[in-house]
Write an enzyme that holds these catalytic residues in place. Structure first.
Site, PDB file in Angstrom:
ATOM      1  N   HIS A 280       0.837  -1.202   0.000  1.00 19.80           N
ATOM      2  CA  HIS A 280       0.000   0.000   0.000  1.00 19.80           C
ATOM      3  C   HIS A 280       0.873   1.253   0.000  1.00 19.80           C
ATOM      4  O   HIS A 280       0.621   2.199  -0.761  1.00 19.80           O
ATOM      5  CB  HIS A 280      -0.910  -0.013   1.231  1.00 19.80           C
ATOM      6  CG  HIS A 280      -1.602   1.294   1.485  1.00 19.80           C
ATOM      7  ND1 HIS A 280      -2.801   1.627   0.909  1.00 19.80           N
ATOM      8  CD2 HIS A 280      -1.225   2.369   2.244  1.00 19.80           C
ATOM      9  CE1 HIS A 280      -3.146   2.839   1.298  1.00 19.80           C
ATOM     10  NE2 HIS A 280      -2.216   3.313   2.112  1.00 19.80           N
ATOM     11  N   GLU A 281       1.899   1.272   0.836  1.00 20.69           N
ATOM     12  CA  GLU A 281       2.790   2.433   0.876  1.00 20.69           C
ATOM     13  C   GLU A 281       3.515   2.607  -0.450  1.00 20.69           C
ATOM     14  O   GLU A 281       3.728   3.732  -0.924  1.00 20.69           O
ATOM     15  CB  GLU A 281       3.783   2.294   2.023  1.00 20.69           C
ATOM     16  CG  GLU A 281       3.157   2.238   3.405  1.00 20.69           C
ATOM     17  CD  GLU A 281       2.365   3.495   3.739  1.00 20.69           C
ATOM     18  OE1 GLU A 281       2.722   4.582   3.236  1.00 20.69           O
ATOM     19  OE2 GLU A 281       1.374   3.390   4.484  1.00 20.69           O
ATOM     20  N   HIS A 284       1.562   4.555  -2.966  1.00 19.64           N
ATOM     21  CA  HIS A 284       1.639   6.014  -2.914  1.00 19.64           C
ATOM     22  C   HIS A 284       2.785   6.531  -3.784  1.00 19.64           C
ATOM     23  O   HIS A 284       2.650   7.557  -4.464  1.00 19.64           O
ATOM     24  CB  HIS A 284       1.831   6.476  -1.473  1.00 19.64           C
ATOM     25  CG  HIS A 284       0.592   6.378  -0.631  1.00 19.64           C
ATOM     26  ND1 HIS A 284      -0.584   7.003  -0.971  1.00 19.64           N
ATOM     27  CD2 HIS A 284       0.346   5.733   0.557  1.00 19.64           C
ATOM     28  CE1 HIS A 284      -1.505   6.749  -0.048  1.00 19.64           C
ATOM     29  NE2 HIS A 284      -0.967   5.977   0.877  1.00 19.64           N
ATOM     30  N   GLU A 361      -5.656   7.225  -0.978  1.00 21.00           N
ATOM     31  CA  GLU A 361      -5.651   5.977  -0.222  1.00 21.00           C
ATOM     32  C   GLU A 361      -6.316   4.850  -1.017  1.00 21.00           C
ATOM     33  O   GLU A 361      -5.845   3.710  -1.016  1.00 21.00           O
ATOM     34  CB  GLU A 361      -6.369   6.170   1.120  1.00 21.00           C
ATOM     35  CG  GLU A 361      -5.684   7.117   2.082  1.00 21.00           C
ATOM     36  CD  GLU A 361      -4.262   6.690   2.413  1.00 21.00           C
ATOM     37  OE1 GLU A 361      -4.026   5.457   2.546  1.00 21.00           O
ATOM     38  OE2 GLU A 361      -3.396   7.569   2.526  1.00 21.00           O
TER      39      GLU A 361
END
Length: 433
Positions: A280-281, A284, A361
Site C-alpha cells: 500500500h505504501e 503512494h 488511499e
C-alpha cells in the site's frame, strides 16, 4: 476595506469556523454513541463488542478534548489580536530593540510561537498521561515527555530561527516582490528538510535498527524488486517507547528513501499482512502521491505568500487585527497576523483536502491488491482498527472534514470488492458499501 470592516469579517469567519467545529464534534460524538451498542455486521467476526465499545469511548474522549483545545485556541486568538496581546508584545521589542530592527522582529515572532507552545502544554500533558493512558496506549514516561519537548525546542531554534531571520531579511530588503523570494527560500528549506529528516532529525527522537535478516526481510525485499523500488534501508523504529499504536511509513527523498516499521506493528501483524501494508505504501510512490502533495503545497504557499504580500501593504489588515506597527516595521506583525488569522478563513475548505487524501488511499489500496492479496491488506486494516481503537462508525459529515483515510467499512468493502475472498479475521463480503 476599513479596519472595522476587516475586524468584523475576521470575527464572522472565526465564529463560523468555531461553530462548525463544535457542530461537527457533537455530530461525531452523537453518531458514535448511537452505534456503540453493536459491532457492524461486516466486522462481527474480527472485532469483539468490547473492542468496538473501547474504540467508541476513545473516539468520544478524543473529540471532546479536541473541542476543548479548539475553544482554548479561539480565546487565545482573540486575546492576542482584538484584545491587544500582540500589540503589547510588539511594543516591548519596539522599546528594547529599536536599534536592531531584524533582532526585534525575530524576537517578536519567536515569542509568539513560544507562547502558543506553552499554552498547548497542559492539554498535551493531559492527552498523553490521562486520555492515552486510560485507553492503554501511553508508554511514555514524564521524563521522556519533557526530554522530547526540550529536543523539539532546541531543533526548532537551530532550524527555525535562521529561516525566520532569512524571511524577515528578505521582506526588508527585496522590495514589493519580497514574497516571491520568500517563496523560493521556503521551497528550498522544505526540500532540505525532506533530505535531512531521516538521518539527522528523526534519530534525535527515536532509535532506528535495521530490519533483521529473516524471512520477513526476504519477503519485503522481494516485493520491492517486484515493484521496481529501491530504498537506502529497511528499519525498525522503537515506537513502543511512547505509544502502543502501530504504523509504518516511508521517509526521505530520492535515493535517500527508507522504509520504517514501528516495532509495535511488527508485533501485531503477520508476514502476509506486513507485506500488504508495505505494498500500500509503495502504491503512494507508484502513483506519485508524495510528489503531487509537495507540488500542491508549493502552489498553496505561492498563493498564500502572494496574498500576504498584498495584505502587508494594507493598514486595515493590521488595525483590524488589533495592531499598529511602530518603529521596528511591519514584517513580523504581517507574518504573525497572517498565520493566526488564515485558519479561520480556510477551515471550510477542509473537505476538499480530505477528499483528495482519501482518493489517494483508494489508489494505493488498489495497487497493493495488484501486488499482494487484497484479503491480507483487509485483515491487516481490521487488526489495526482494533488495536488502535479506530471507530468503525464515524459520522459521515465529520469524516468528510477530518478523515484523511476512508471510513473503515468503505475501505475494507472496496478491498474485498477487488475479488479477494474474506480472510478469517476480516469482515465478510457484507462489508461492500
Amino acid at each position: 476595506m476599513t479596519a472595522t470592516g476587516f475586524a468584523l469579517l475576521f470575527l464572522f469567519a472565526l465564529t463560523c469556523s468555531t461553530v462548525l467545529r463544535l457542530w461537527l464534534g457533537m455530530r461525531q460524538v452523537r453518531h458514535v454513541r448511537q452505534h456503540r451498542g453493536a459491532v457492524p455486521q461486516a466486522f462481527a467476526e474480527g472485532i469483539s463488542l468490547s473492542a468496538h465499545q473501547r474504540a467508541a469511548d476513545y473516539t468520544v474522549a478524543r473529540v471532546g478534548l479536541g473541542l476543548v483545545d479548539a475553544l482554548a485556541n479561539v480565546f487565545l486568538l482573540i486575546a492576542l489580536t482584538l484584545l491587544g496581546g500582540l500589540q503589547w508584545i510588539y511594543d516591548q521589542f519596539d522599546l528594547c530593540c529599536s536599534g536592531s530592527p531584524l533582532l526585534a522582529q525575530l524576537g517578536f515572532v519567536a515569542t509568539v510561537a513560544v507562547l502558543g507552545s506553552l499554552l498547548d502544554l497542559p492539554l498535551a500533558w493531559y492527552r498523553q498521561f490521562r486520555l492515552e493512558k486510560r485507553f492503554g496506549f501511553n508508554r511514555m514516561s514524564p521524563a521522556l515527555f519533557i526530554a522530547d519537548i526540550a529536543r523539539g525546542t532546541l531543533l526548532a531554534a537551530l532550524i527555525g530561527l535562521p529561516m525566520i531571520a532569512l524571511v524577515l531579511w528578505l521582506m526588508q530588503q527585496s522590495g514589493s516582490a519580497w514574497w516571491f523570494w520568500v517563496w523560493l527560500a521556503w521551497m528550498s528549506f522544505n526540500l532540505v528538510l525532506l533530505v535531512l529528516y531521516p538521518t539527522v532529525i528523526a534519530p534525535r527522537f527515536n532509535t532506528f535498527e535495521p530490519l533483521p535478516d529473516n524471512a520477513l526481510r526476504d519477503r519485503v525485499e522481494s516485493l520491492l524488486r517486484r515493484c521496481g523500488f529501491t530504498v537506502s534501508g529497511l528499519y525498525v523504529m522503537d515506537g513502543s517507547r511512547r505509544s502502543s499504536h502501530g504504523n509504518a511509513y516511508f521517509t526521505g527523498f530520492g535515493k535517500a528513501k527508507r522504509i520504517v516499521f514501528f516495532d509495535t506493528l511488527l508485533q501485531r501483524l503477520d508476514a502476509d499482512q506486513i507485506e500488504a501494508v508495505l505494498a500500500h505504501e509503495l502504491g503512494h510512490f507508484r502513483h506519485r502521491h508524495i510528489l503531487k502533495r509537495i507540488a500542491l503545497s508549493f502552489v498553496g504557499s505561492f498563493l498564500g505568500l502572494a496574498l500576504l504580500g498584498w495584505l502587508a501593504q494594507q493598514p486595515w489588515f493590521y488595525a483590524g487585527l488589533g495592531m499598529t506597527p511602530g518603529l521596528i516595521g511591519y514584517e513580523g506583525p504581517a507574518l504573525v497576523l497572517f498565520m493566526l488569522a488564515l485558519p479561520a478563513f480556510v477551515f471550510p475548505m477542509r473537505p476538499l483536502a480530505a477528499w483528495m487524501s482519501r482518493r489517494d488511499e483508494f489508489e494505493a489500496d488498489a495497487y497493493a491488491a495488484g501486488q499482494t492479496e487484497a484479503r491480507h491488506l483487509a485483515s491487516a486494516l481490521v487488526r489495526l482498527y482494533k488495536d488502535n481503537a479506530t471507530t468503525l462508525t464515524p459520522d459521515p459529515v465529520h469524516s468528510a472534514f477530518y478523515d484523511s483515510h476512508p471510513p473503515a467499512s468503505v475501505r475494507v468493502g472496496r478491498l474485498l470488492g477487488l475479488g479477494a475472498a474474506p480472510p478469517g479475521n476480516a469482515p465478510t463480503a457484507g462489508a461492500h458499501a
